[in-house]
Write a protein that holds these residues in place. Structure first.
Motif, PDB file in Angstrom:
ATOM      1  N   ALA A 160       0.838  -1.211   0.000  1.00 51.01           N
ATOM      2  CA  ALA A 160       0.000   0.000   0.000  1.00 51.01           C
ATOM      3  C   ALA A 160       0.865   1.251   0.000  1.00 51.01           C
ATOM      4  O   ALA A 160       0.531   2.242  -0.653  1.00 51.01           O
ATOM      5  CB  ALA A 160      -0.942  -0.015   1.198  1.00 51.01           C
ATOM      6  N   MET A 161       2.009   1.210   0.702  1.00 47.39           N
ATOM      7  CA  MET A 161       2.916   2.367   0.697  1.00 47.39           C
ATOM      8  C   MET A 161       3.544   2.555  -0.674  1.00 47.39           C
ATOM      9  O   MET A 161       3.661   3.682  -1.160  1.00 47.39           O
ATOM     10  CB  MET A 161       3.987   2.219   1.785  1.00 47.39           C
ATOM     11  CG  MET A 161       3.413   2.415   3.174  1.00 47.39           C
ATOM     12  SD  MET A 161       4.638   2.600   4.499  1.00 47.39           S
ATOM     13  CE  MET A 161       5.433   1.020   4.504  1.00 47.39           C
ATOM     14  N   GLU A 162       3.933   1.469  -1.338  1.00 47.18           N
ATOM     15  CA  GLU A 162       4.486   1.569  -2.689  1.00 47.18           C
ATOM     16  C   GLU A 162       3.476   2.177  -3.655  1.00 47.18           C
ATOM     17  O   GLU A 162       3.845   2.879  -4.590  1.00 47.18           O
ATOM     18  CB  GLU A 162       4.909   0.187  -3.197  1.00 47.18           C
ATOM     19  CG  GLU A 162       6.152  -0.349  -2.531  1.00 47.18           C
ATOM     20  CD  GLU A 162       6.425  -1.808  -2.883  1.00 47.18           C
ATOM     21  OE1 GLU A 162       5.689  -2.393  -3.712  1.00 47.18           O
ATOM     22  OE2 GLU A 162       7.381  -2.368  -2.318  1.00 47.18           O
ATOM     23  N   GLN A 163       2.199   1.914  -3.431  1.00 45.73           N
ATOM     24  CA  GLN A 163       1.139   2.455  -4.281  1.00 45.73           C
ATOM     25  C   GLN A 163       0.679   3.833  -3.816  1.00 45.73           C
ATOM     26  O   GLN A 163      -0.290   4.384  -4.324  1.00 45.73           O
ATOM     27  CB  GLN A 163      -0.046   1.486  -4.319  1.00 45.73           C
ATOM     28  CG  GLN A 163       0.297   0.167  -4.948  1.00 45.73           C
ATOM     29  CD  GLN A 163      -0.843  -0.839  -4.845  1.00 45.73           C
ATOM     30  OE1 GLN A 163      -1.965  -0.509  -4.517  1.00 45.73           O
ATOM     31  NE2 GLN A 163      -0.528  -2.084  -5.143  1.00 45.73           N
ATOM     32  N   GLU A 164       1.383   4.389  -2.828  1.00 48.04           N
ATOM     33  CA  GLU A 164       1.107   5.709  -2.250  1.00 48.04           C
ATOM     34  C   GLU A 164      -0.315   5.823  -1.684  1.00 48.04           C
ATOM     35  O   GLU A 164      -0.929   6.878  -1.713  1.00 48.04           O
ATOM     36  CB  GLU A 164       1.406   6.818  -3.256  1.00 48.04           C
ATOM     37  CG  GLU A 164       2.882   6.837  -3.643  1.00 48.04           C
ATOM     38  CD  GLU A 164       3.254   7.977  -4.576  1.00 48.04           C
ATOM     39  OE1 GLU A 164       2.399   8.817  -4.885  1.00 48.04           O
ATOM     40  OE2 GLU A 164       4.418   8.009  -4.967  1.00 48.04           O
ATOM     41  N   LEU A 165      -0.820   4.702  -1.163  1.00 50.95           N
ATOM     42  CA  LEU A 165      -2.125   4.694  -0.507  1.00 50.95           C
ATOM     43  C   LEU A 165      -1.987   4.905   0.986  1.00 50.95           C
ATOM     44  O   LEU A 165      -2.948   5.248   1.669  1.00 50.95           O
ATOM     45  CB  LEU A 165      -2.823   3.342  -0.728  1.00 50.95           C
ATOM     46  CG  LEU A 165      -3.180   2.979  -2.153  1.00 50.95           C
ATOM     47  CD1 LEU A 165      -3.654   1.531  -2.237  1.00 50.95           C
ATOM     48  CD2 LEU A 165      -4.261   3.922  -2.667  1.00 50.95           C
ATOM     49  N   MET A 166      -0.773   4.688   1.508  1.00 47.05           N
ATOM     50  CA  MET A 166      -0.599   4.653   2.953  1.00 47.05           C
ATOM     51  C   MET A 166       0.838   4.989   3.321  1.00 47.05           C
ATOM     52  O   MET A 166       1.755   4.752   2.546  1.00 47.05           O
ATOM     53  CB  MET A 166      -0.944   3.226   3.395  1.00 47.05           C
ATOM     54  CG  MET A 166      -0.743   2.889   4.821  1.00 47.05           C
ATOM     55  SD  MET A 166      -1.210   1.150   5.127  1.00 47.05           S
ATOM     56  CE  MET A 166      -2.959   1.167   4.708  1.00 47.05           C
ATOM     57  N   CYS A 167       0.997   5.536   4.530  1.00 47.74           N
ATOM     58  CA  CYS A 167       2.319   5.699   5.126  1.00 47.74           C
ATOM     59  C   CYS A 167       2.202   5.229   6.568  1.00 47.74           C
ATOM     60  O   CYS A 167       1.299   5.650   7.288  1.00 47.74           O
ATOM     61  CB  CYS A 167       2.779   7.145   5.066  1.00 47.74           C
ATOM     62  SG  CYS A 167       4.503   7.304   5.584  1.00 47.74           S
ATOM     63  N   VAL A 168       3.080   4.322   6.976  1.00 56.74           N
ATOM     64  CA  VAL A 168       3.036   3.768   8.332  1.00 56.74           C
ATOM     65  C   VAL A 168       4.189   4.342   9.135  1.00 56.74           C
ATOM     66  O   VAL A 168       5.346   4.242   8.730  1.00 56.74           O
ATOM     67  CB  VAL A 168       3.142   2.216   8.305  1.00 56.74           C
ATOM     68  CG1 VAL A 168       3.100   1.652   9.723  1.00 56.74           C
ATOM     69  CG2 VAL A 168       2.032   1.622   7.449  1.00 56.74           C
ATOM     70  N   TYR A 169       3.859   4.973  10.239  1.00 53.92           N
ATOM     71  CA  TYR A 169       4.862   5.537  11.149  1.00 53.92           C
ATOM     72  C   TYR A 169       4.915   4.636  12.363  1.00 53.92           C
ATOM     73  O   TYR A 169       3.927   4.450  13.056  1.00 53.92           O
ATOM     74  CB  TYR A 169       4.470   6.955  11.576  1.00 53.92           C
ATOM     75  CG  TYR A 169       4.364   7.907  10.416  1.00 53.92           C
ATOM     76  CD1 TYR A 169       5.479   8.606   9.973  1.00 53.92           C
ATOM     77  CD2 TYR A 169       3.159   8.074   9.743  1.00 53.92           C
ATOM     78  CE1 TYR A 169       5.383   9.481   8.910  1.00 53.92           C
ATOM     79  CE2 TYR A 169       3.054   8.954   8.670  1.00 53.92           C
ATOM     80  CZ  TYR A 169       4.176   9.634   8.262  1.00 53.92           C
ATOM     81  OH  TYR A 169       4.074  10.508   7.205  1.00 53.92           O
TER      82      TYR A 169
END
Length: 170
Positions: A160-169
């Motif tokens: 999801a991060m690679e698809q720019e749908l999400m960023c997890v901190y």
């Protein structure tokens, strides 16, 4: 600042300096005993999401049912668009290929995917999610239930991060 703040209904009062108190959307897991969830009387300012549609029929009232509201707030339902593309098939395929009999998404994982698939936003930033084995930021000594396939969930977060749908901190 974020456009919309979604909270999974868990204790936040002692973390208020770090996480604030704004809750535009409250995601209700709803357990009958409410030992850990909803204990601080969290209230959504705009919308409510329910982890499972059946909870709406279990805990809602006839007035809620006729107006698609819960606790006086409009309900946002996961539509399945992101879930259908990323969440469901990945879990199902993994279960089939690994020949696992048991496995279910963690509540936090389902929450993140439900928020994306609701159509409310096109990107989600996640805080309080950890790869360090703790199941709850407010109870670091508790470990994740083994029925959850954490390696798969973390792979799905990275996808999801690679698809720019999400960023997890973390």
């Amino acid at each position: 600042a974020h456009d919309t703040v979604c909270r999974y209904n868990s204790p936040v009062s002692k973390f208020r300096p770090q996480v604030g108190q704004r809750s535009d959307v409250l995601y209700w897991k709803i357990r009958r005993d409410e030992k850990e969830y909803g204990v601080e009387g969290q209230v959504a300012s705009r919308f409510v999401m329910l982890k499972e549609p059946r909870k709406f029929w279990m805990f809602g009232t006839p007035a809620d049912w006729s107006t698609n509201t819960f606790k006086g707030k409009q309900i946002i339902w996961a539509t399945g668009s992101v879930g259908a593309l990323l969440y469901g098939p990945s879990y199902g395929r993994y279960m089939l290929e690994s020949k696992r009999a048991l496995g279910s998404p963690s509540g936090g994982h389902k929450f993140a995917m439900d928020v994306l698939s609701s159509g409310l936003c096109t990107r989600v930033d996640l805080y309080g999610y950890t790869a360090k084995g703790s199941a709850k930021y407010f109870n670091r000594g508790r470990t994740m239930n083994l029925v959850h396939i954490m390696g798969l969930e973390h792979w799905m977060y990275r996808t999801a991060m690679e698809q720019e749908l999400m960023c997890v901190y973390d």
